[in-house]
Design a protein around this motif. Sequence first.
Motif, mmCIF file in Angstrom:
data_model
loop_
_atom_site.group_PDB
_atom_site.id
_atom_site.type_symbol
_atom_site.label_atom_id
_atom_site.label_comp_id
_atom_site.label_asym_id
_atom_site.label_seq_id
_atom_site.Cartn_x
_atom_site.Cartn_y
_atom_site.Cartn_z
ATOM 1 N N LEU A 195 0.822 -1.208 0.000
ATOM 2 C CA LEU A 195 0.000 0.000 0.000
ATOM 3 C C LEU A 195 0.857 1.259 0.000
ATOM 4 N N GLY A 196 2.140 1.087 0.374
ATOM 5 C CA GLY A 196 3.055 2.226 0.333
ATOM 6 C C GLY A 196 2.535 3.391 1.142
ATOM 7 N N ASP A 197 2.525 4.557 0.525
ATOM 8 C CA ASP A 197 2.101 5.774 1.222
ATOM 9 C C ASP A 197 0.632 6.077 0.965
ATOM 10 N N MET A 198 -0.175 5.026 0.789
ATOM 11 C CA MET A 198 -1.560 5.196 0.377
ATOM 12 C C MET A 198 -2.311 6.244 1.204
ATOM 13 N N VAL A 227 -1.233 8.701 3.167
ATOM 14 C CA VAL A 227 -0.731 10.062 2.963
ATOM 15 C C VAL A 227 -1.134 10.561 1.575
ATOM 16 N N ALA A 228 -1.003 9.674 0.587
ATOM 17 C CA ALA A 228 -1.331 10.044 -0.788
ATOM 18 C C ALA A 228 -2.787 10.479 -0.895
ATOM 19 N N PHE A 281 -4.583 11.779 1.350
ATOM 20 C CA PHE A 281 -4.709 13.111 1.937
ATOM 21 C C PHE A 281 -4.270 14.193 0.948
ATOM 22 N N PHE A 282 -3.115 13.953 0.321
ATOM 23 C CA PHE A 282 -2.563 14.972 -0.572
ATOM 24 C C PHE A 282 -3.382 15.148 -1.846
ATOM 25 N N ILE A 283 -4.017 14.065 -2.275
ATOM 26 C CA ILE A 283 -4.715 14.122 -3.549
ATOM 27 C C ILE A 283 -6.188 14.507 -3.366
#
Lengths: 310, 318
Positions: free
Chosen positions: B32-35, B37-38, B40-42
Amino acid sequence: MSTSTLTRKKSINNIAVHKKPVNWRRVGAWALVAVAVAVTVAPFLWMLRTALSTNASLASNASNLLPADFNLGAFKRVLGMQSPEEAIAEGGSGAAINFWLYLRNSVIFATVTTAGQVFFSAMAAYAFSRLRWPGRNVVFSLFLATMMVPPIFTALPNFLMIKNLGLLNTFAGMTLPFLFMTPFAIFFLRQFFLSMSREVEEAAMLDGAKHLRIFFQIVLPNAAAPLATLALLTFIGQWNEYFWPLLVGQDESVRVLTVGLGVFKSQSPQGAPDWTGLMAATLVAAIPVLLLFIAFGKKVVNSIGFSGIK
Amino acid sequence: MTTLTKQQQDPAARAGLPKAGKPARRSLTNRLGDMKVALFFIFPAMIGFVLFYLVPTIRGVYLSFTEYSILGEPTWIGIKNYSAMLGDELFWNAMAVTVQYVGLNIGFQTVIALGLALLMHRVAKSTFIRGALLLPFLVANVIVALLWFWMLDYQMGIVNEIISWMGLPRIAFFGSEQWAIPTIAAVNVWRHMGYTALLLFAGLQSIPNHVYEVASLDGASPTRTFWSITMPLLRPVLVLVLVVTVIGSFQVFDTVAVTTAGGPINASRVIQMYIYQKAFGESDFGYASALSVILFLILALVAFVQMKFLKGNESDLD
């Protein structure tokens, strides 16, 4: 060794000297450049010349290069510094031109959309370039694909949505479609974020920094130049936007300058339009962009090659 | 500057594929990696994308199959809007006018811009000159339209003053059926030529110098060099620029709206003007949506042709 370099330099010079007679070509080329620059710049000078004339003497001095009967009446009229009687006497429509209000609205519209678009697009670009997550490339391609959709196509449904939300003639309705992203802005910033080195970021992570801090304290400051360029291009584009504000922001209270100029033109009496007022108004409306261009011209010019992918 | 050409040469980078290294696929957290955080940013961009791009696109297609006058609900009428278009003279007129405009605009703009780009490349690289040529592009369409509306005025416009000074009859540029579209095309050529020239200039900059050196050693004339080297090597950029400008000029609206509003009679009612009038003048949103679907399809076709051209040109620089 030094002698050989010298001879080589000399021979290069000789070639250059030898080629000089062809210079007539260059003269011709420069003449063409001069003509092109004149063709682009002269109309703006004509705009200024007209704005500094009076409507009464304009007709008899139609081709005089200098202002006919030099005066600042047209600018005063546009800036609301003239009484309606004076304005009518000088060929104005007498209707109030709420120039300062339109100017304020343009500033709000362009600033809010630019700030929002650049910031939120930067956030998305960060997710697309510095973070790893499943589906990243699929989502990015989907975003990019929307670049293909022509604005007119989304304008009608967007208008209906804004209308249904009761946001017609509000700044919210005018800014929302531009506020969160454009595919171009995300693409533009992602290119720069991708090229940043990971080392600083990793060092910061080892120090326990979270993504938010990395984004604000490392990525954004390091991308200041591309962010400024994008903001500049976006601001100019938004300042010039006509179609969407025409649909959604017709009301006086939110009307922006571009729409206001269109209204001003149609208010002019058909027989003798208020040309000096019209030219003064267009000139004043163009001033913010002209100032930005004088200040950051190089940046704009150099970014055009990049924006060609738009 | 060189990004323009890089884009086409490296499809992998364009498609956004990861550059190197495979993602580790060990545990679920890793996959899932930085799912989180991603997401949130997107999130804000996602709102914009869904609300103002994705949903409107789908809704636009849906509305094109309905009768919808903004009051009340849309009623499904199948392809009736599209079949009505076949017999709609104003639609065909708008199409013909738009194509005429695009042809004139693109033809002149490309030739002039190419000339300017060559001039900039050979003699005048200065930012100042490039900036001066770009100036009209930075000013709003509305301002450009009003400026030329004044300069081309029948009675007092400077252009007609010059024309009559030369002993020729004055021309009602915006007011006559035969002149309206060529005039609007010319105004927009004036506005865009510097911008297009800069794009082509960027393309010229990316042609390696040694190619020219070899040509001059072989004694090729400038004309020969232009047709055998510059044009073929510039073709990918040229095609890209052409498509961007064709797509842009199909959507001409501002200049028309401010100067002629589609007139005289129907002489300058371009397709976007027709869509605007159908939707906001006659409150026929269903039909207007169908018109914009057709416009969308035309633009997609243009882009498709571009892809074909670009593919055929990929090996030019090898």
